[in-house]
Design a protein around this motif. Structure first.
Motif, PDB file in Angstrom:
ATOM      1  N   ALA A 261       0.824  -1.406   0.016  1.00 16.67           N
ATOM      2  CA  ALA A 261       0.097  -0.172   0.042  1.00 16.67           C
ATOM      3  C   ALA A 261       0.915   1.404   0.043  1.00 16.67           C
ATOM      4  N   LEU A 262       0.530   2.245  -1.028  1.00 14.24           N
ATOM      5  CA  LEU A 262       1.297   3.253  -1.204  1.00 14.24           C
ATOM      6  C   LEU A 262       0.459   4.352  -0.869  1.00 14.24           C
ATOM      7  N   VAL A 263       0.290   5.460   0.099  1.00 14.55           N
ATOM      8  CA  VAL A 263      -0.479   6.597   0.405  1.00 14.55           C
ATOM      9  C   VAL A 263       0.153   7.675   0.777  1.00 14.55           C
ATOM     10  N   LYS A 264      -0.334   8.848   0.466  1.00 13.91           N
ATOM     11  CA  LYS A 264      -0.051  10.064   0.900  1.00 13.91           C
ATOM     12  C   LYS A 264      -0.159  10.039   2.270  1.00 13.91           C
ATOM     13  N   ALA A 265       0.792  10.888   3.163  1.00 11.34           N
ATOM     14  CA  ALA A 265       0.854  11.104   4.532  1.00 11.34           C
ATOM     15  C   ALA A 265       1.166  12.306   4.986  1.00 11.34           C
ATOM     16  N   SER A 266       0.800  12.843   5.893  1.00 16.99           N
ATOM     17  CA  SER A 266       1.332  14.205   6.767  1.00 16.99           C
ATOM     18  C   SER A 266       1.747  13.755   8.034  1.00 16.99           C
ATOM     19  N   LEU A 267       2.956  14.475   8.434  1.00 10.25           N
ATOM     20  CA  LEU A 267       3.288  14.428   9.940  1.00 10.25           C
ATOM     21  C   LEU A 267       3.187  15.547  10.643  1.00 10.25           C
ATOM     22  N   PRO A 268       1.924  15.659  11.494  1.00  2.20           N
ATOM     23  CA  PRO A 268       1.695  17.067  12.020  1.00  2.20           C
ATOM     24  C   PRO A 268       2.689  17.042  13.227  1.00  2.20           C
ATOM     25  N   THR A 269       3.019  15.992  13.805  1.00  2.00           N
ATOM     26  CA  THR A 269       3.666  16.133  15.356  1.00  2.00           C
ATOM     27  C   THR A 269       4.765  15.328  15.467  1.00  2.00           C
ATOM     28  N   ILE A 270       5.997  15.832  16.114  1.00  2.00           N
ATOM     29  CA  ILE A 270       6.901  15.083  16.558  1.00  2.00           C
ATOM     30  C   ILE A 270       6.800  15.209  18.069  1.00  2.00           C
ATOM     31  N   LEU A 271       6.443  14.041  18.714  1.00  2.00           N
ATOM     32  CA  LEU A 271       6.287  14.178  20.175  1.00  2.00           C
ATOM     33  C   LEU A 271       7.546  14.207  21.086  1.00  2.00           C
ATOM     34  N   TYR A 272       8.309  13.400  20.691  1.00  9.10           N
ATOM     35  CA  TYR A 272       9.852  13.396  21.406  1.00  9.10           C
ATOM     36  C   TYR A 272      10.763  12.635  20.629  1.00  9.10           C
TER      37      TYR A 272
ATOM     38  N   THR B  56      14.762   7.287  27.806  1.00  9.46           N
ATOM     39  CA  THR B  56      14.418   8.378  28.270  1.00  9.46           C
ATOM     40  C   THR B  56      13.812   9.209  27.093  1.00  9.46           C
ATOM     41  N   HIS B  57      12.513  10.146  27.250  1.00  9.83           N
ATOM     42  CA  HIS B  57      12.234  10.836  26.271  1.00  9.83           C
ATOM     43  C   HIS B  57      12.788  12.343  26.213  1.00  9.83           C
ATOM     44  N   LEU B  58      13.295  12.757  25.200  1.00  8.08           N
ATOM     45  CA  LEU B  58      13.810  14.205  25.114  1.00  8.08           C
ATOM     46  C   LEU B  58      13.043  15.059  24.203  1.00  8.08           C
ATOM     47  N   GLY B  59      12.904  16.290  24.393  1.00 11.31           N
ATOM     48  CA  GLY B  59      12.199  17.297  23.744  1.00 11.31           C
ATOM     49  C   GLY B  59      12.834  17.215  22.299  1.00 11.31           C
ATOM     50  N   ALA B  60      11.916  17.465  21.218  1.00 11.68           N
ATOM     51  CA  ALA B  60      12.589  17.443  19.937  1.00 11.68           C
ATOM     52  C   ALA B  60      11.722  18.440  19.066  1.00 11.68           C
ATOM     53  N   GLU B  61      12.425  19.464  18.645  1.00  9.71           N
ATOM     54  CA  GLU B  61      11.913  20.210  17.444  1.00  9.71           C
ATOM     55  C   GLU B  61      11.877  19.663  16.030  1.00  9.71           C
ATOM     56  N   GLU B  62      12.874  18.643  15.943  1.00  7.83           N
ATOM     57  CA  GLU B  62      13.333  18.214  14.734  1.00  7.83           C
ATOM     58  C   GLU B  62      14.075  16.812  14.908  1.00  7.83           C
ATOM     59  N   ALA B  63      14.139  16.109  13.955  1.00 10.68           N
ATOM     60  CA  ALA B  63      14.917  14.758  13.887  1.00 10.68           C
ATOM     61  C   ALA B  63      16.084  14.981  13.102  1.00 10.68           C
ATOM     62  N   ARG B  64      17.187  14.544  13.380  1.00  9.94           N
ATOM     63  CA  ARG B  64      18.385  14.570  12.496  1.00  9.94           C
ATOM     64  C   ARG B  64      18.592  13.158  12.067  1.00  9.94           C
ATOM     65  N   LEU B  65      19.524  12.960  11.202  1.00  8.57           N
ATOM     66  CA  LEU B  65      20.059  11.656  10.408  1.00  8.57           C
ATOM     67  C   LEU B  65      20.329  10.700  11.810  1.00  8.57           C
ATOM     68  N   ASN B  66      19.862   9.617  11.822  1.00  8.09           N
ATOM     69  CA  ASN B  66      20.068   8.679  12.937  1.00  8.09           C
ATOM     70  C   ASN B  66      19.505   8.823  14.233  1.00  8.09           C
ATOM     71  N   ASP B  67      18.570   9.931  14.161  1.00  6.82           N
ATOM     72  CA  ASP B  67      17.534  10.110  15.356  1.00  6.82           C
ATOM     73  C   ASP B  67      16.403   9.224  15.499  1.00  6.82           C
ATOM     74  N   ILE B  68      16.005   8.609  16.630  1.00  5.57           N
ATOM     75  CA  ILE B  68      14.948   7.798  16.635  1.00  5.57           C
ATOM     76  C   ILE B  68      13.760   8.655  17.615  1.00  5.57           C
ATOM     77  N   VAL B  69      12.567   8.934  16.678  1.00  3.89           N
ATOM     78  CA  VAL B  69      11.553   9.817  17.357  1.00  3.89           C
ATOM     79  C   VAL B  69      10.260   9.035  17.117  1.00  3.89           C
ATOM     80  N   ARG B  70       9.304   9.745  18.190  1.00  2.04           N
ATOM     81  CA  ARG B  70       8.140   9.353  18.321  1.00  2.04           C
ATOM     82  C   ARG B  70       7.263  10.348  17.679  1.00  2.04           C
ATOM     83  N   VAL B  71       6.178  10.140  16.644  1.00  5.39           N
ATOM     84  CA  VAL B  71       5.706  11.063  15.846  1.00  5.39           C
ATOM     85  C   VAL B  71       4.291  10.561  15.556  1.00  5.39           C
ATOM     86  N   ARG B  72       3.368  11.502  15.082  1.00  4.32           N
ATOM     87  CA  ARG B  72       1.945  11.142  14.683  1.00  4.32           C
ATOM     88  C   ARG B  72       1.996  11.319  13.136  1.00  4.32           C
TER      89      ARG B  72
END
Lengths: 301, 428
Positions: free
Chosen positions: B336-347, B355-371
């Motif tokens: 399945a190939l669908v369009k998607a938007s990513l409104p929020t980076i949670l941490y 532990t969870h760190l604040g995140a404005e952005e994700a850089r190469l090799n970062d692991i982030v929780r998103v919606r």
């Protein structure tokens, strides 16, 4: 509950990849030389798409240096499958482009195949070319993705490969790019032969031991005698019981001395063998340590 | 004979390449011509540098670095093995995530002289995050600590913290020397105090892939329609059984449409079969003429997955350009190939401590929780329940590149309205 053995799993992975090609691309092709790996690919394609037709033609880039029995086998198999076969000849590319046909004692046209391959991709606007390459063949191949994106010039850049996660294959490309797809990447030479045995797949006679006129090379390797070799008066010609492990260009694909006349014999032979497939047979890989990598960077399949 | 895929984790100094070289060498998987090439590259006489078996590219040899994931193969009478060799340093997380996505087992290497270090923790966390169930704690270089049992015992005890943190249920510690060949393919004469299996014995005995235990999932990859005189109306849905078992006569639902039907036939290689299991490739034919296309999911009615346009997911960001909230992507959920938007980076996840760190952005090799929101509903599962239907990749629409690996953490629509962002526990 059926239990799946490793061949079932390799087969399932390859069928999945072939169906991803059919699902993701508009104009794919299956590169078909009449050699064992591409013959195995046609069997896998039958399993993936029958009772339908293959969603791609078979395409052979013919160096003009092939053994006649392999070409006869190629044509017979395409006819038996009832699938379209496209043949484009390196000979014609040499004439059209004014290229230098290689000279010397063993004039391999292997590097020139790339020109013909890129031309046939352009002619038919193929967006994906399926090939029978395996990662165990050569060290540069061990690093290549199953969906290997090539640029407008067919070039492979090992540093810019897409990560390939789970069994998700991303075939999204820009116009001009194309993808080389290798469904049997994870198979070894022995896996291919075990599959040939299990599936009872017919192969050109050249793979089995037969008496053949050969030229003895300085390193002791045996080259099947063909009109394409430029021999010297003191070259030693012998008649030997040989078979071929690969059937590439006849000018650079050596035979191995062998009495193996059945698939079972060959499997026993390979288990015993202490020399790798390409090490035993491919003269062009030993020219430099990065022979294969350099050719792939230039668009070779 | 079955198949086991495993990954080796460790930095170069831990002896990872030597371990792989030793496995290939001692299982007679290295050909004479390859060995000759190694010997000609300046190895000491009669002493081949086994580490050199694993580097393949010109740039790697020129610069002495490992660029990318490579695959190695060896076979014993019991099993075929696929070794995923992910480099230990450059672009570390991205490569390890790639390698771990397909692995059934992880070998975590520890240098006996240094014990459990930060890297050990990182390796273990990422392997567990990607759903690997079986771990080998390979305590290597025992020859350099006098084959001392106490050193081994201390490292095994230290690793308990990680075992508990990650709730690992299958960790097998093995003392070894890859360089000397102790406890790799042959039992060590230097460590008679160790009575467990050597590495190869363990690799031969550990359970393989277990995709048949999950709920049944099947996605249509390609519709087979011969349209010939003999088969004018044949319509078969070709795909791979991703998990579980499918049987003829199963009452099924097609997602996302929700249409119901019954499995009329399951075909493998043009033969009808009563049932088929993951990961077999099959053609499924249904009793009713319903509209189904590539990317649709067919599931037995008693095992229907969530159908959702909202996901919470863990991403490993794999692109040079940073990820910021608000971007759009193509989301590839297998077929399945669908369009998607990513409104929020949670941490952002700290892969040392979880532990969870604040995140404005994700850089190469970062692991982030998103919606994520998708344009079309996805038939999705949670990754820890199903590595197939719970995984996806994000594709950059402009370049076509794969920019993130995605692990689905939450799909229940209620969750998004009531719970705090990121309230679902990290899914290990």
């Amino acid at each position: 509950m059926p239990t799946l053995d490793y061949l079932d799993r390799l087969e399932a992975e390859a069928i999945h990849i072939l169906r991803e090609v059919a699902g993701q691309f508009e104009r794919p092709a299956l590169l078909f030389s009449g050699g064992k790996d591409s013959i195995v690919l046609t069997r896998l394609a039958e399993k993936a798409f029958r009772p339908g037709k293959f969603p791609f033609p078979l395409v052979h880039v013919d160096t003009g240096h092939n053994f006649p029995e392999v070409l006869a086998f190629r044509d017979a198999l395409a006819a038996q499958l009832g699938e379209k076969l496209v043949v484009r000849k390196v000979e014609d590319t040499i004439k059209q482009k004014g290229l230098q046909d290689p000279t010397g004692k063993y004039p391999s046209r292997n590097p020139l195949q790339t020109y013909t391959l890129l031309d046939v991709i352009e002619e038919f606007e193929f967006d994906a070319c399926i090939g029978g390459a395996r990662r165990d063949e050569e060290k540069a191949r061990a690093k290549e993705r199953i969906f290997s994106v090539r640029d407008d010039f067919g070039q492979w850049d090992p540093k810019r490969q897409r990560p390939e996660l789970w069994n998700i294959y991303n075939g999204k490309i820009q116009k001009g790019e194309n993808v080389r797809v290798f469904p049997i990447s994870n198979w070894t030479e022995l896996d291919v032969w075990n599959y040939i045995r299990r599936e009872n797949i017919a192969l050109p006679e050249i793979y089995f031991a037969h008496e053949r006129q050969c030229v003895v090379l300085p390193g002791g390797q045996l080259l099947g005698l063909t009109e394409h070799l430029h021999l010297d008066a003191d070259d030693e010609i012998v008649s030997r019981q040989v078979r071929f492990r690969t059937v590439g260009d006849a000018t650079c694909t050596a035979a191995v001395a062998s009495d193996a006349s059945t698939v079972e014999d060959i499997i026993a032979d390979i288990i015993q063998a202490k020399v790798s497939e390409r090490g035993a047979t491919r003269l062009d890989d030993t020219i430099s340590e990065t022979g294969m990598e350099d050719r792939k960077r230039n668009g070779y399949f | 004979m079955d198949l086991l895929r495993f990954i080796t984790c460790g930095s170069v100094d831990d002896g990872k390449s030597t371990l792989i070289g030793r496995l290939l060498y001692d299982s007679d998987s290295v050909s004479l011509d390859i060995l000759a090439a190694l010997e000609s590259r300046g190895a000491a006489q009669g002493n081949v540098d086994l580490a050199l078996l694993t580097d393949g590219l010109k740039a790697e040899r020129e610069q002495g670095i490992t660029i990318d994931v490579a695959y190695k193969y060896f076979t014993t009478p019991r099993r075929k093995f696929i070794i995923t060799d992910a480099p230990g340093h450059v672009q570390y997380t991205r490569n390890m995530v790639t390698g771990a996505s397909n692995a059934d087992l992880a070998i975590v290497l520890v240098d006996a002289r240094h014990g459990v270090i930060e890297q050990t923790r990182r390796h273990s966390i990422i392997a567990a995050l990607l759903g690997i169930k079986h771990f080998v704690l390979a305590v290597n270089k025992m020859d350099l600590v006098g084959y001392d049992e106490q050193v081994f015992r201390k490292i095994v005890a230290d690793y308990q913290d990680i075992t508990k943190l990650l709730k690992l249920t299958d960790v097998t510690p093995i003392p070894m020397s890859a360089l000397q060949g102790d406890n790799i393919v042959r039992r060590s004469e230097h460590m008679t105090w160790y009575t467990g299996p050597n590495l190869l014995e363990h690799l031969e005995a550990v359970p393989g892939a277990e995709e048949t235990k999950a709920e049944p999932r099947f996605q249509v990859q390609y519709v087979v329609r011969p349209q010939t005189a003999e088969l004018p109306d044949y319509r078969g849905y070709a795909g791979q059984i991703q998990s579980g078992t499918y049987r003829r006569g199963d009452k099924v639902q097609v997602l996302p449409s929700g249409l119901a039907s019954t499995i009329k036939a399951i075909e493998i290689n043009q033969q009808e079969v009563e049932q088929a299991v993951a990961p077999q490739g099959v053609i499924i034919r249904l009793a009713d003429d319903v509209d189904i296309s590539r990317g649709d999911t067919i599931v037995p009615v008693q095992h229907v997955p969530h159908l959702t346009r909202e996901l919470e997911a863990t991403l490993c960001w794999m692109a040079e350009t940073p990820l910021r909230a608000g971007r759009r992507f193509l989301l590839q959920h297998h077929a399945a190939l669908v369009k998607a938007s990513l409104p929020t980076i949670l941490y952002r996840l700290d892969v040392q401590s979880l532990t969870h760190l604040g995140a404005e952005e994700a850089r190469l090799n970062d692991i982030v929780r998103v919606r994520l929101k998708t344009a079309v509903p996805l038939a999705a599962d949670i990754y820890r329940d199903n590595r197939q239907s719970g995984s996806f990749v994000l594709v950059d629409e402009q370049t076509g590149n794969t920019v993130a690996a995605g692990l689905i953490e939450a799909v229940d629509p209620d969750y998004f309205t009531v719970a705090e962002p990121g309230a679902v526990a990290f899914s290990i």
